[in-house]
Write an enzyme that holds these catalytic residues in place. Structure first.
Site, PDB file in Angstrom:
ATOM      1  N   GLU A  69       9.900  -8.122  89.160  1.00  0.00           N
ATOM      2  CA  GLU A  69      10.801  -7.110  88.599  1.00  0.00           C
ATOM      3  C   GLU A  69       9.990  -6.319  87.582  1.00  0.00           C
ATOM      4  OE1 GLU A  69      14.879  -6.727  85.891  1.00  0.00           O
ATOM      5  OE2 GLU A  69      13.923  -8.662  86.201  1.00  0.00           O
ATOM      6  N   CYS A 124      14.959  -2.447  80.605  1.00  0.00           N
ATOM      7  CA  CYS A 124      14.505  -1.870  81.870  1.00  0.00           C
ATOM      8  C   CYS A 124      15.604  -1.053  82.530  1.00  0.00           C
ATOM      9  CB  CYS A 124      14.013  -2.961  82.813  1.00  0.00           C
ATOM     10  SG  CYS A 124      15.217  -4.244  83.167  1.00  0.00           S
TER      11      CYS A 124
END
Length: 418
Positions: free
Chosen positions: A255, A294
């Site tokens: 990720e 994020c």
């Protein structure tokens, strides 16, 4: 003070001083982080032999109930974690996402497992499939716990939630974990893991902790192990291409970076509820966790007729979000996690500013409440305007991982989508 690792059933500090970590608000040294001296092969063996063996003896519901008890226990100690979280520069609201959000995730996974999976040591997946004309060859998947360890390499911005949202499904699956937090905020993860170990709720070997580098651990992984990585794309690609990962096809989940956007509809002009919601949303994503998420909105894509109104509305809201020590009255945005991060964000802003105009913030001289700007890791909320988003790449490829967002215009729906 040395930040410790938990390996093979014992807490141990690195054999050298390692990396110095500081309080993000005042610059005081918190401790030193090092994993030098750890035997990473032994850690993997310990997890497989002790943690994995114990977890596989439990049913899926047993493991889920174990996690439920762990979540309750951690919730009882949340104030201890909040006190440490403040040293990362987080406000109480920021800490809530990380601490209680992470604990809530454990509760959620526990509930899903008890509702949707059987009270067995295995799970049956799908129906029986007839693979031959007369049924002499049949097939069905049966899922059992892998005989390896799940290595979780986590990012600095969510020292608790980042760990908890990964270990919960691993432990429910009967797989022990080794947690490797980012060095700069490892002290908060260490505090939570110490409470997990002290609780005695998890079988020994179910969880281990590396504070510091992973050393030669990648050399000792095998096909029964797995790796999850959260962090920069460049680091993730480097780890994913490790010769042992490639040679043994070891599962690797990454990720990494993203530049998310929010698009204001053409009919959502000033005075509409949607306009107000858009402004509120962008502002929150700039300021919550000081933009260190994020999922933060890095690009605000708006109708060209509403650009000026959007910029003025965002500036007005950002002006009402003072930055400083979260313990001081009136502060609504804390600091970045460390001074290295400050340098990285300034460098990104300077790159963005080559093709965009800074319309709010962007100055190294700014007010900080209750703290010394020079000692802490503070950064001002910053807004840029890119008037030619099709003529530049930086606004779409450079992520300033802090309280920064860029407004850009569109002429029609097709252009917004493009």
């Amino acid at each position: 003070m040395k930040i410790e690792s938990y390996a093979c059933g014992a807490w141990t500090a690195g054999s050298d001083d390692g990396a110095e970590v500081k309080n993000a608000i005042n610059g005081d040294v918190i401790g030193h982080v090092s994993s030098l001296g750890l035997d990473f092969a032994d850690m993997l063996t310990h997890g497989r032999k002790h943690g994995g063996a114990a977890l596989r003896q439990m049913t899926i519901h047993d493991r889920a109930n174990m996690l439920k008890e762990l979540a309750k226990h951690l919730l009882d100690h949340k104030e201890e974690f909040y006190a440490i979280s403040a040293m990362t520069g987080a406000t109480r609201a920021d800490g809530w996402v990380d601490i209680e959000g992470g604990i809530g995730t454990v509760f959620a996974y526990s509930g899903i497992a008890r509702r949707e999976l059987p009270n067995e040591t295995f799970a049956v997946e799908g129906n029986v499939e007839q693979l031959s004309a007369k049924g002499s060859f049949l097939g069905r998947h049966i899922l059992t716990a892998k005989r390896g360890v799940s290595l979780h390499i986590n990012a600095f911005n969510f020292p608790c939630w980042g760990m908890l949202e990964k270990i919960a499904p691993s432990l429910i699956a009967g797989v022990p974990v080794i947690v490797k937090p980012a060095t700069v905020s490892a002290y908060l993860t260490e505090a939570m893991v110490k409470e997990i170990v002290a609780s005695g709720i998890l079988p020994e070997g179910s969880i281990q902790l590396i504070c510091g580098r992973t050393g030669d651990m990648f050399d000792h992984l095998n096909e029964q192990d797995s790796v999850t990585f959260t962090g920069s794309a460049s680091t993730g690609r480097m780890l994913k291409s490790h010769p042992n990962i490639v040679a043994n096809s070891i599962p690797f989940n990454m990720e990494a970076d993203s530049l998310n956007c929010s698009i204001l509809g053409a009919n959502a002009g000033p005075g509409t509820a949607e306009f107000d919601l858009f402004i509120k949303g962008v502002t929150q994503e700039v300021t919550v966790k000081a933009g260190q998420k994020c999922t933060a909105i890095r690009r605000a894509i708006v109708p060209q007729d509403h650009v000026e109104a959007v910029i003025e509305a965002l500036k007005a809201r950002l002006d009402k979000t003072p930055v400083g020590d979260p313990a001081a009255d009136g502060v609504r945005m804390g600091s970045l996690v460390g001074t290295d991060q400050v340098g990285d964000v300034w460098a990104a802003v300077e790159t963005l500013a080559q093709d965009s105009e800074i319309v709010h913030g962007g100055s190294r001289e700014f007010d900080v409440i209750g703290a010394d700007r020079e000692k802490g890791a503070f950064f001002p909320s910053t807004l840029l305007y890119c008037d030619k988003p099709f003529a530049t790449d930086s606004a779409h490829s450079v992520e300033a991982f802090g309280p920064v967002s860029t407004v850009m215009p569109y002429k029609d729906e097709d252009e917004a989508i493009e």
